[in-house]
Scaffold this motif. Structure first.
Motif, short mmCIF file in Angstrom:
data_model
loop_
_atom_site.label_atom_id
_atom_site.label_comp_id
_atom_site.label_asym_id
_atom_site.label_seq_id
_atom_site.Cartn_x
_atom_site.Cartn_y
_atom_site.Cartn_z
N ASP A 98 1.86 4.36 9.99
CA ASP A 98 2.05 4.59 11.42
C ASP A 98 3.35 5.35 11.68
O ASP A 98 3.40 6.24 12.52
CB ASP A 98 2.07 3.26 12.19
CG ASP A 98 0.70 2.60 12.26
OD1 ASP A 98 -0.31 3.29 12.01
OD2 ASP A 98 0.64 1.39 12.55
N TRP A 99 4.40 5.00 10.93
CA TRP A 99 5.69 5.69 11.08
C TRP A 99 5.52 7.17 10.72
O TRP A 99 5.97 8.05 11.44
CB TRP A 99 6.75 5.04 10.19
CG TRP A 99 8.09 5.67 10.36
CD1 TRP A 99 9.04 5.35 11.29
CD2 TRP A 99 8.63 6.76 9.61
NE1 TRP A 99 10.13 6.18 11.15
CE2 TRP A 99 9.90 7.04 10.12
CE3 TRP A 99 8.15 7.51 8.55
CZ2 TRP A 99 10.70 8.06 9.61
CZ3 TRP A 99 8.96 8.52 8.03
CH2 TRP A 99 10.21 8.78 8.57
N GLY A 100 4.85 7.45 9.60
CA GLY A 100 4.61 8.82 9.17
C GLY A 100 3.80 9.61 10.17
O GLY A 100 4.08 10.78 10.44
N ARG A 101 2.80 8.96 10.76
CA ARG A 101 1.98 9.62 11.79
C ARG A 101 2.83 9.98 13.00
O ARG A 101 2.67 11.04 13.59
CB ARG A 101 0.83 8.72 12.23
CG ARG A 101 -0.22 8.54 11.17
CD ARG A 101 -1.18 7.43 11.54
NE ARG A 101 -2.00 7.07 10.41
CZ ARG A 101 -3.31 7.13 10.38
NH1 ARG A 101 -3.98 7.50 11.45
NH2 ARG A 101 -3.97 6.81 9.30
N GLY A 102 3.72 9.07 13.36
CA GLY A 102 4.61 9.34 14.48
C GLY A 102 5.50 10.55 14.23
O GLY A 102 5.73 11.35 15.14
N VAL A 103 5.98 10.69 13.00
CA VAL A 103 6.80 11.85 12.65
C VAL A 103 5.96 13.12 12.69
O VAL A 103 6.32 14.11 13.32
CB VAL A 103 7.45 11.67 11.26
CG1 VAL A 103 8.11 12.96 10.80
CG2 VAL A 103 8.44 10.52 11.27
N GLY A 111 12.88 7.48 6.70
CA GLY A 111 13.78 6.68 7.51
C GLY A 111 15.22 6.83 7.06
O GLY A 111 15.60 7.83 6.45
N CYS A 112 16.00 5.79 7.29
CA CYS A 112 17.43 5.87 7.05
C CYS A 112 17.80 5.78 5.57
O CYS A 112 18.92 6.08 5.19
CB CYS A 112 18.16 4.78 7.83
SG CYS A 112 17.66 3.12 7.33
N CYS A 113 16.91 5.32 4.75
CA CYS A 113 17.21 5.21 3.33
C CYS A 113 15.93 5.39 2.53
O CYS A 113 14.84 5.35 3.07
CB CYS A 113 17.83 3.87 3.01
SG CYS A 113 16.80 2.47 3.48
N GLY A 114 16.06 5.61 1.27
CA GLY A 114 14.87 5.71 0.43
C GLY A 114 14.61 7.12 -0.05
O GLY A 114 15.46 7.99 -0.01
N ASP A 115 13.43 7.31 -0.52
CA ASP A 115 13.00 8.55 -1.14
C ASP A 115 12.34 9.43 -0.08
O ASP A 115 12.22 9.07 1.07
CB ASP A 115 12.00 8.22 -2.25
CG ASP A 115 11.96 9.28 -3.33
OD1 ASP A 115 12.46 10.38 -3.09
OD2 ASP A 115 11.43 8.98 -4.40
N GLY A 132 4.39 3.53 2.87
CA GLY A 132 4.98 2.42 3.60
C GLY A 132 6.37 2.11 3.06
O GLY A 132 7.02 2.94 2.45
N TRP A 133 6.81 0.89 3.24
CA TRP A 133 8.11 0.47 2.73
C TRP A 133 8.16 0.58 1.21
O TRP A 133 9.23 0.73 0.63
CB TRP A 133 8.41 -0.96 3.15
CG TRP A 133 8.85 -1.04 4.57
CD1 TRP A 133 8.13 -1.50 5.62
CD2 TRP A 133 10.11 -0.62 5.10
NE1 TRP A 133 8.84 -1.39 6.77
CE2 TRP A 133 10.07 -0.86 6.49
CE3 TRP A 133 11.25 -0.07 4.55
CZ2 TRP A 133 11.14 -0.56 7.32
CZ3 TRP A 133 12.32 0.23 5.40
CH2 TRP A 133 12.24 -0.02 6.74
#
Length: 111
Positions: A27-32, A62-66, A102-103
């Protein structure tokens, strides 16, 4: 289509481009991907669009990660092929492709 007609179409503006993304995009990716900044990004990095074009586009996680590269596919183009500031983008879902979005992308268990 003749070479001349094809060349003319390449320089005519695309009014609307329909792009699909995988069903397993979060859902986050779709929003982007469906957001105004990403649409502006697509206008800036792609000069033309044709049915069947495939674009692997970077989407942050997001704020961290790959990073996450999302496979997009052009399904329809109304008008010519040239992407301009006036080109609009519609987004639809395509079949899942095993996208880890996802996460988990941010954990050691991710890709």
């Amino acid at each position: 289509m003749s070479d001349e007609a094809e060349a003319d179409r390449a320089t005519e503006p695309a009014h609307r481009v329909t792009v699909t993304y995988p069903a397993d995009l979060s859902d986050w990716g779709r929003g982007v991907v469906e957001g105004i900044p990403f649409r502006a990004y697509l206008r800036r990095v792609h000069a033309t669009a044709a049915v069947g074009d495939e674009w692997a586009e970077f989407v942050g996680v997001g704020c961290c990660g790959d990073s996450l590269d999302v496979p997009l596919r052009v399904e329809a183009v109304d008008g010519g092929a040239e992407i301009t500031d006036g080109t609009t983008f519609d987004f639809e879902e395509q079949s899942a492709c095993g996208l880890a979005s996802g996460w988990e992308v941010q954990s050691q268990a991710g890709p």
